[in-house]
Design an enzyme around this catalytic site. Structure first.
Site, PDB file in Angstrom:
ATOM      1  CG  ASP A  75      38.185  49.823  42.810  1.00 27.35           C
ATOM      2  OD1 ASP A  75      38.549  49.092  42.083  1.00 27.35           O
ATOM      3  OD2 ASP A  75      37.244  50.766  41.545  1.00 27.35           O
ATOM      4  CD  GLU A 341      36.608  52.002  34.846  1.00 31.06           C
ATOM      5  OE1 GLU A 341      34.658  52.111  35.549  1.00 31.06           O
ATOM      6  OE2 GLU A 341      36.993  51.427  34.928  1.00 31.06           O
TER       7      GLU A 341
HETATM    8  C1  FRU Z   1      36.656  50.377  39.227  1.00 31.22           C
HETATM    9  C2  FRU Z   1      34.707  50.673  39.225  1.00 31.22           C
HETATM   10  C3  FRU Z   1      35.045  51.825  40.056  1.00 31.22           C
HETATM   11  C4  FRU Z   1      33.339  51.419  40.776  1.00 31.22           C
HETATM   12  C5  FRU Z   1      34.856  49.953  40.977  1.00 31.22           C
HETATM   13  C6  FRU Z   1      32.870  49.288  41.042  1.00 31.22           C
HETATM   14  O1  FRU Z   1      37.117  49.426  38.902  1.00 31.22           O
HETATM   15  O2  FRU Z   1      34.879  49.739  38.353  1.00 31.22           O
HETATM   16  O3  FRU Z   1      34.730  52.716  38.430  1.00 31.22           O
HETATM   17  O4  FRU Z   1      34.119  51.813  41.870  1.00 31.22           O
HETATM   18  O5  FRU Z   1      35.052  49.636  40.004  1.00 31.22           O
HETATM   19  O6  FRU Z   1      33.251  47.599  41.509  1.00 31.22           O
END
Ligand code: FRU
Length: 491
Positions: A75, A341
């Site tokens: 991310d 997300e």
């Molecule tokens: C999206 C996610 C986010 C979280 C992160 C954890 O890729 O699931 O929601 O913050 O990855 O690795």
């Protein structure tokens, strides 16, 4: 909207705006999400893409370059102001990424409990085709001093902590104060990795300062971590109600219609005890007498009620953005999908778009769609949001064959498209540019930044711009600033 033979019509959504602090929650309904299946080709040969090409990210070549040999990267977000303009600082572009140590003996799939926010920088104002193939980002290290984020969990039981996604606000483009909003995570696990108690997810603020000279970019601060929001079990599901609750990924912004008020969208779930079979006719969203409608009982009998995503909203109660109050969710996806997300508010031509990412494997029984970006449009930050693209919500999916089982990113279904997990965690930037990370391409794991793609966005429709870059794929990790801070100088 005209229907597809054999499928229900999507729900009617007016896009009407409501008061941000009101209690109207828009629904991404089953009738809406079923438009994805309705527009999927049931007779492609196995492993091809069955979805409309203008909604699908072009295939990433299997010989992609990687951003850094020592850290997994997933991310990623940028340095933004209250309008989500992306700033360079003193002639440098800066990005913030979840990172995990590649050399510590765990693999990409173990990254979540080791996640640390890292930063990268590169000179601003250079065209993608004049940069190194991997985007030319220089790794700056971790943002938060070792262990500082653990202060949020003082007095609670945990075995390991992690820093999950969020956003970075440049508080005033005339100086160097920045505010990190992120998800502070604490896990309490036994030796076999099972939760002893549910993970704690706390939306947290930490203040810092950005610095840059001719040679590099660095940060100070991030020593004090202020817990802002924990799920209350009233508007947002908490760990007592569901050990698998989702609560994370804060994104802050100002609404031009409410100047001076700061809002935050985030990932949540509809409050209530997990496993209670209570989706409603409104969650299904069928029009009266639709011959293809399901009954509420049919949907409940399928077990679809385990999936109840919600896009949350909070409002800041002070100007330093250190006190926030929950408002009613903006969108729910009850009996549709469990995860919406990294939501973001994208304001363009007077329209309010919510973009969010979701997974094929988090869909409820009976509804389906690819991994990728979903979008909703309305006339205000709280609206009767219209799911984009023939009412479905799909904006930018991975190439996927919906006729074949999903498989997983780490254990592919050989009959599935080898790019069904090519990318994830997309973020829509100014000008419709979309960055993301590479997960799996033809069984090769990524942990690096994807080629940037470009969306054309008009009213409730979008399309991938295939004239952008090379057949629609721009530079790897090409994440340009669209604004410069007033310190532009040095070079
Ligand atoms: C999206 C996610 C986010 C979280 C992160 C954890 O890729 O699931 O929601 O913050 O990855 O690795």
């Amino acid at each position: 909207l005209t229907g597809v033979p054999g499928f229900p019509l999507p729900t009617i959504h007016t896009q009407q705006a409501y008061a941000p602090d009101g209690d109207f929650t828009a629904r991404w309904t089953r009738a809406d999400a079923l438009q994805i299946k309705a527009h999927s080709n049931p007779s492609v040969s196995a492993g091809q893409n069955s979805l409309p090409s203008q909604l699908i990210m072009p295939g990433i070549p299997a010989d992609f370059p990687t951003i850094n040999p020592d850290v997994w990267v997933w991310d990623t977000w940028t340095l933004i102001d209250k309008h989500a303009d992306q700033f360079s600082y003193n002639g440098w572009e800066v990005i913030f990424c979840l990172t995990a140590d590649k050399n510590a003996g765990y693999g990409f799939d173990d990254r979540h409990t080791h996640a640390r926010i890292g930063f990268f920088y590169r000179r601003a104002g250079i065209r993608a085709d004049q940069r190194p193939a991997n985007g030319g980002w220089i790794y700056g290290g971790h943002l938060i001093p070792e262990g500082a984020q653990e202060q949020v969990f003082k007095g609670t039981a945990y075995t390991i902590t992690a820093e999950w996604s969020g956003s970075m606000r440049l508080l005033d483009p005339r100086d160097n104060k920045v505010s990190l909003f992120y998800t502070d995570m604490a896990f309490n696990r036994d030796a076999s990795g099972q939760d002893i108690t549910p993970a704690q997810a706390v939306i947290t603020q930490s203040l810092g300062q950005i610095h840059a000279d001719f040679n590099h970019v660095w940060f100070t601060g991030f020593t004090t971590h202020t817990p802002l929001l924990r799920p209350d079990g009233v508007l947002y599901q908490n760990g007592a109600q569901n050990p698998y609750y989702n609560f994370r990924d804060p994104f802050t912004f100002e609404d031009p219609n409410h100047p001076g008020v700061n809002y935050m969208v985030f990932e949540g779930n509809t409050a209530g005890q997990r496993g209670v079979a209570n989706c409603t006719a409104e969650d299904l969203g069928y029009r009266p007498n639709d011959p293809h409608a399901e009954t509420v009982q049919q949907v409940l009998d399928s077990g679809a009620y385990y999936q109840k995503a919600a896009i949350g909203l909070a409002v800041a109660e002070d100007s330093s953005l250190s006190k926030w109050k929950f408002l009613t969710p903006l969108i729910s996806a009850n009996c549709v999908n469990d995860q919406t997300e990294r939501p973001q508010m994208y304001i363009k031509n007077g329209k309010y778009y919510i973009f969010t990412i979701s997974h094929r494997t988090t869909y409820a029984a009976g509804v389906d769609g690819p991994d990728g970006v979903y979008g909703f449009v309305g006339n205000g930050i709280r609206s009767d949001f219209q799911p984009m693209n023939y009412g479905s919500g799909l904006v930018l999916g991975n190439p996927t064959d919906l006729n074949q089982a999903a498989g997983t990113d780490y254990d592919a279904n050989p009959l599935q498209n080898p790019r069904a997990f090519q990318s994830y965690s997309h973020y829509v930037m100014p000008g419709g540019l979309v960055e993301s990370f590479i997960d799996t391409v033809e069984n090769r794991r990524g942990g690096t930044l994807s080629p940037t793609v470009k969306l054309g966005i008009r009213a409730d429709a979008s399309a991938v711009d295939l004239r952008y870059g090379n057949g629609g794929l721009g530079g790897y990790g090409d994440i340009p600033a669209n604004r410069a801070d007033i310190n532009v100088s040095a070079f």
